[in-house]
Design a protein around this motif. Structure first.
Motif, mmCIF file in Angstrom:
data_model
loop_
_atom_site.group_PDB
_atom_site.id
_atom_site.type_symbol
_atom_site.label_atom_id
_atom_site.label_comp_id
_atom_site.label_asym_id
_atom_site.label_seq_id
_atom_site.Cartn_x
_atom_site.Cartn_y
_atom_site.Cartn_z
ATOM 1 N N GLY A 34 0.815 -1.206 0.000
ATOM 2 C CA GLY A 34 0.000 0.000 0.000
ATOM 3 C C GLY A 34 0.850 1.258 0.000
ATOM 4 N N GLY A 35 0.259 2.388 0.423
ATOM 5 C CA GLY A 35 0.941 3.664 0.372
ATOM 6 C C GLY A 35 2.058 3.817 1.369
ATOM 7 N N ASN A 36 2.048 3.052 2.451
ATOM 8 C CA ASN A 36 3.091 3.146 3.463
ATOM 9 C C ASN A 36 3.607 1.759 3.837
ATOM 10 O OD1 ASN A 36 3.231 6.128 4.429
ATOM 11 N ND2 ASN A 36 1.053 5.670 4.272
ATOM 12 N N PRO A 37 4.196 1.055 2.891
ATOM 13 C CA PRO A 37 4.735 -0.267 3.210
ATOM 14 C C PRO A 37 6.000 -0.132 4.036
ATOM 15 C CG PRO A 37 5.392 0.353 1.019
ATOM 16 C CD PRO A 37 4.473 1.438 1.505
ATOM 17 N N GLU A 38 6.305 -1.134 4.832
ATOM 18 C CA GLU A 38 7.587 -1.159 5.518
ATOM 19 C C GLU A 38 8.637 -1.631 4.534
ATOM 20 O OE1 GLU A 38 7.495 -2.638 9.705
ATOM 21 O OE2 GLU A 38 5.511 -3.294 9.106
ATOM 22 N N ASN A 39 9.790 -1.005 4.541
ATOM 23 C CA ASN A 39 10.811 -1.372 3.572
ATOM 24 C C ASN A 39 12.206 -1.020 4.062
ATOM 25 O OD1 ASN A 39 11.788 1.241 2.814
ATOM 26 N ND2 ASN A 39 9.965 1.570 1.607
ATOM 27 N N VAL A 40 13.180 -1.691 3.491
ATOM 28 C CA VAL A 40 14.588 -1.326 3.595
ATOM 29 C C VAL A 40 15.168 -1.516 2.207
ATOM 30 C CG1 VAL A 40 16.796 -1.762 4.695
ATOM 31 C CG2 VAL A 40 14.699 -2.112 5.978
ATOM 32 N N MET A 41 15.534 -0.425 1.545
ATOM 33 C CA MET A 41 15.951 -0.502 0.152
ATOM 34 C C MET A 41 17.171 0.373 -0.094
ATOM 35 S SD MET A 41 16.002 1.138 -2.977
ATOM 36 C CE MET A 41 14.827 2.473 -2.765
ATOM 37 N N LEU A 42 18.134 -0.156 -0.833
ATOM 38 C CA LEU A 42 19.292 0.592 -1.294
ATOM 39 C C LEU A 42 19.280 0.613 -2.815
ATOM 40 C CD1 LEU A 42 22.067 -0.923 1.011
ATOM 41 C CD2 LEU A 42 20.855 1.233 1.330
ATOM 42 N N GLY A 43 19.553 1.765 -3.423
ATOM 43 C CA GLY A 43 19.531 1.862 -4.877
ATOM 44 C C GLY A 43 20.634 2.746 -5.410
ATOM 45 N N MET A 44 20.967 2.544 -6.686
ATOM 46 C CA MET A 44 21.902 3.402 -7.395
ATOM 47 C C MET A 44 21.461 3.512 -8.851
ATOM 48 S SD MET A 44 25.230 0.864 -7.664
ATOM 49 C CE MET A 44 25.227 0.646 -5.886
ATOM 50 N N TRP A 45 21.786 4.632 -9.492
ATOM 51 C CA TRP A 45 21.328 4.869 -10.847
ATOM 52 C C TRP A 45 22.291 5.786 -11.600
ATOM 53 C CZ3 TRP A 45 20.257 9.915 -12.281
ATOM 54 C CH2 TRP A 45 20.085 10.836 -11.224
ATOM 55 N N PHE A 46 22.141 5.821 -12.938
ATOM 56 C CA PHE A 46 22.976 6.700 -13.752
ATOM 57 C C PHE A 46 22.204 7.150 -14.985
ATOM 58 C CE2 PHE A 46 23.482 2.820 -16.112
ATOM 59 C CZ PHE A 46 23.680 3.225 -17.434
ATOM 60 N N LEU A 47 22.651 8.255 -15.571
ATOM 61 C CA LEU A 47 22.145 8.764 -16.841
ATOM 62 C C LEU A 47 23.329 9.313 -17.624
ATOM 63 C CD1 LEU A 47 19.078 11.021 -17.502
ATOM 64 C CD2 LEU A 47 21.302 11.649 -18.418
ATOM 65 N N LYS A 48 23.399 8.967 -18.899
ATOM 66 C CA LYS A 48 24.490 9.455 -19.746
ATOM 67 C C LYS A 48 23.935 9.800 -21.117
ATOM 68 C CE LYS A 48 29.040 8.167 -21.614
ATOM 69 N NZ LYS A 48 28.707 8.511 -23.028
ATOM 70 N N GLY A 49 24.182 11.022 -21.572
ATOM 71 C CA GLY A 49 23.694 11.428 -22.877
ATOM 72 C C GLY A 49 24.223 12.791 -23.265
ATOM 73 N N THR A 50 23.697 13.342 -24.345
ATOM 74 C CA THR A 50 24.058 14.681 -24.797
ATOM 75 C C THR A 50 22.794 15.463 -25.127
ATOM 76 O OG1 THR A 50 24.244 14.023 -27.120
ATOM 77 C CG2 THR A 50 26.244 13.905 -25.779
ATOM 78 N N ARG A 51 22.891 16.782 -25.056
ATOM 79 C CA ARG A 51 21.809 17.674 -25.450
ATOM 80 C C ARG A 51 22.335 18.677 -26.470
ATOM 81 N NH1 ARG A 51 17.454 18.140 -21.698
ATOM 82 N NH2 ARG A 51 16.735 16.012 -21.382
ATOM 83 N N LYS A 52 21.496 18.990 -27.446
ATOM 84 C CA LYS A 52 21.868 19.999 -28.431
ATOM 85 C C LYS A 52 21.391 21.364 -27.963
ATOM 86 C CE LYS A 52 21.700 19.023 -32.799
ATOM 87 N NZ LYS A 52 21.214 18.734 -34.173
ATOM 88 N N GLY A 53 22.254 22.354 -28.059
ATOM 89 C CA GLY A 53 21.909 23.704 -27.655
ATOM 90 C C GLY A 53 22.662 24.719 -28.488
ATOM 91 N N TYR A 54 22.733 25.954 -27.973
ATOM 92 C CA TYR A 54 23.439 27.029 -28.652
ATOM 93 C C TYR A 54 24.491 27.621 -27.732
ATOM 94 C CZ TYR A 54 19.685 27.094 -32.135
ATOM 95 O OH TYR A 54 18.788 26.752 -33.118
ATOM 96 N N THR A 55 25.617 27.996 -28.311
ATOM 97 C CA THR A 55 26.590 28.743 -27.542
ATOM 98 C C THR A 55 26.039 30.139 -27.272
ATOM 99 O OG1 THR A 55 27.714 29.489 -29.553
ATOM 100 C CG2 THR A 55 28.530 27.465 -28.502
ATOM 101 N N PHE A 56 26.662 30.844 -26.365
ATOM 102 C CA PHE A 56 26.190 32.156 -25.934
ATOM 103 C C PHE A 56 26.894 33.241 -26.744
ATOM 104 C CE2 PHE A 56 26.807 35.850 -23.114
ATOM 105 C CZ PHE A 56 25.499 36.169 -22.848
ATOM 106 N N ASP A 57 26.110 34.088 -27.392
ATOM 107 C CA ASP A 57 26.645 35.215 -28.140
ATOM 108 C C ASP A 57 26.574 36.455 -27.259
ATOM 109 O OD1 ASP A 57 27.369 37.203 -29.886
ATOM 110 O OD2 ASP A 57 26.049 36.557 -31.517
ATOM 111 N N GLU A 58 27.732 36.955 -26.820
ATOM 112 C CA GLU A 58 27.766 38.080 -25.873
ATOM 113 C C GLU A 58 27.203 39.362 -26.458
ATOM 114 O OE1 GLU A 58 31.159 38.141 -22.860
ATOM 115 O OE2 GLU A 58 32.117 37.317 -24.658
ATOM 116 N N MET A 59 27.200 39.504 -27.770
ATOM 117 C CA MET A 59 26.699 40.736 -28.359
ATOM 118 C C MET A 59 25.186 40.834 -28.239
ATOM 119 S SD MET A 59 29.440 42.212 -29.252
ATOM 120 C CE MET A 59 28.745 43.569 -30.193
ATOM 121 N N GLY A 60 24.496 39.711 -28.000
ATOM 122 C CA GLY A 60 23.035 39.687 -27.947
ATOM 123 C C GLY A 60 22.452 40.282 -26.666
#
Length: 427
Positions: free
Chosen positions: A237-263
């Motif tokens: 249910g919503g409040n079960p008794e538990n003992v849990m250990l976890g680990m996770w990762f994310l690896k990827g790239t995102r496309k964006g724009y460099t910063f133009d200081e004149m703007g």
């Protein structure tokens, strides 16, 4: 001193994990990705969360919807079940959002959509040890993101999840909502005598642009999670008794724009690394006649694609600034920076004996540093102490009242936040 504290911390976690009894893990990968064999073909479910905010931040109500505002924060409705004629081997999960929040906000930031699809997936359960899930759903990250939002003990997410993992104004969406489109292989196993332990894994390949968004580069995100739980009883249910250990990762790239200081405006197109990984543990335990306690903690590290509002008052070096690919926001995307970030939170919840079904009190400390690698001399740390209380009218309706003492080392306009939220769940 830090080494001594770290060792003692690890020994404490291991000690509690080994001695805790009557426990069962709240396995969100299982609960949100599969159906039991006796499930219906069509099961309607959803929840409503009207909320009132009162923020002490030094901004106008027009620029901060939390300033002094009633809001229908979430209004989600969905269906889930087993596909008929498949021998209970294929199930589906569909969820929609009708409330007023980042999910239904148009990427331009000026208008709101009527509704949006948050989840739409099918799970195929043919291969032992390798269930396959296709579509749009939560990535296998940490507890603060994986946990169903309607059972969160606090109205707001922790600082590190709100700032580092809740993506802002990416391609075709306003927030990432801890979700992506792709394919996931996952499963769990009961281990040990009398099935006292449970081992769960998940590995996902996704577009990497968040909710309802197509890919715009040749790179796919890789997401993975591994968790181990000690199980003694049959609580659920919503409040079960538990003992849990976890680990996770994310690896990827995102496309964006460099910063133009004149703007300032968009410069040239650039692909930026985005890496995240974390560790978490959850302990929920009945204390005999002393009530019910829940402990939760998580640490998250990240680098590359880091949200940098206002480039942190202009202190980020120009060569580390870039905008997201969404050019509908003020003519360019939202400020991000190439930084190393780190954050963590720890929370505790307690239910008084005799009142376990009606009342819970909670406390959380949350800490986040978007410049953990110390690129700039200014302190960018932000942290908060939050106290919260939940009153359950029934198992399907409750009130959550939270007050956050906020502290930003770089933005003196940020103030404390009061939030009162009613949750009504139906199925």
């Amino acid at each position: 001193m830090k080494t001594i504290i770290s060792k003692r911390y690890c020994l404490f976690v291991l000690f509690v994990f080994l001695i805790s009894g009557t426990a069962i893990s709240q396995n969100w990968l299982k609960l949100q990705g599969t159906e039991t064999t006796d499930a219906k073909s069509v099961n309607l479910f959803g929840f409503l969360q009207p909320v009132y905010y009162h923020s002490e931040s030094d901004v106008s109500p027009q620029s901060d919807f939390r300033k002094n505002n009633f809001n229908l924060r979430r209004a989600r409705a969905g269906i889930r079940g087993i596909i008929p004629g498949t021998g209970d081997k294929i199930n589906y999960f569909i969820l929609t959002e009708w409330g007023r929040n980042g999910l239904t906000e148009d990427p331009s930031g000026s208008t709101s959509n009527i509704a949006v699809l948050t989840d739409a997936s099918i799970t195929m359960n043919y291969i032992p040890g390798a269930r396959i899930r296709f579509g749009q759903f939560k990535t296998p990250s940490g507890i603060d993101g994986l946990k169903s939002v309607h059972v969160h003990e606090f109205v707001e997410f922790s600082d590190v999840y709100d700032q580092l993992l809740m993506e802002r104004f990416g391609l075709d969406c306003s927030v990432g909502a801890f979700r992506d489109i792709g394919v996931q292989v996952f499963d769990w196993w009961a281990l040990g005598s009398q099935s006292k332990y449970e081992l769960t894994y998940a590995f996902m390949i996704s577009n990497g642009n968040g909710i309802n968004s197509s890919d715009n580069n040749n790179d796919k995100d890789l997401n993975g999670r591994l968790e181990f739980a000690k199980i003694f009883g049959g609580s659920s249910g919503g409040n079960p008794e538990n003992v849990m250990l976890g680990m996770w990762f994310l690896k990827g790239t995102r496309k964006g724009y460099t910063f133009d200081e004149m703007g300032p405006s968009n410069g040239s197109i650039v692909s930026q690394n985005r890496k995240r990984f974390g560790v978490d543990f959850v302990i929920t335990k009945k204390l005999q006649h002393l009530g019910f306690i829940r402990l939760e903690a998580e640490s998250v590290w990240g680098n590359g694609w880091v949200y940098a509002p206002g480039f942190f008052n202009g202190n980020i070096p120009a060569d580390k600034r870039f905008f997201t690919f969404n050019t509908s926001v003020d003519g360019h995307g939202v400020p991000h920076a190439n930084l190393n970030a780190m954050g963590w939170y720890t929370s505790i919840g307690y239910r008084l004996p005799g009142f376990e079904k009606h009342f819970e009190i909670n406390g959380r400390y949350s800490w986040y540093n978007p410049d953990y690698g110390k690129v700039i001399p200014q302190d960018l740390i932000q942290d908060s102490w939050t106290v919260s209380g939940q009153y359950y009218f029934t198992n399907a309706a409750w009130l959550t009242l939270s007050y956050a003492f906020k502290n930003s080392h770089w933005d003196d306009k940020i103030g404390n936040l009061l939030a009162a939220q009613v949750t009504v769940f139906f199925e």
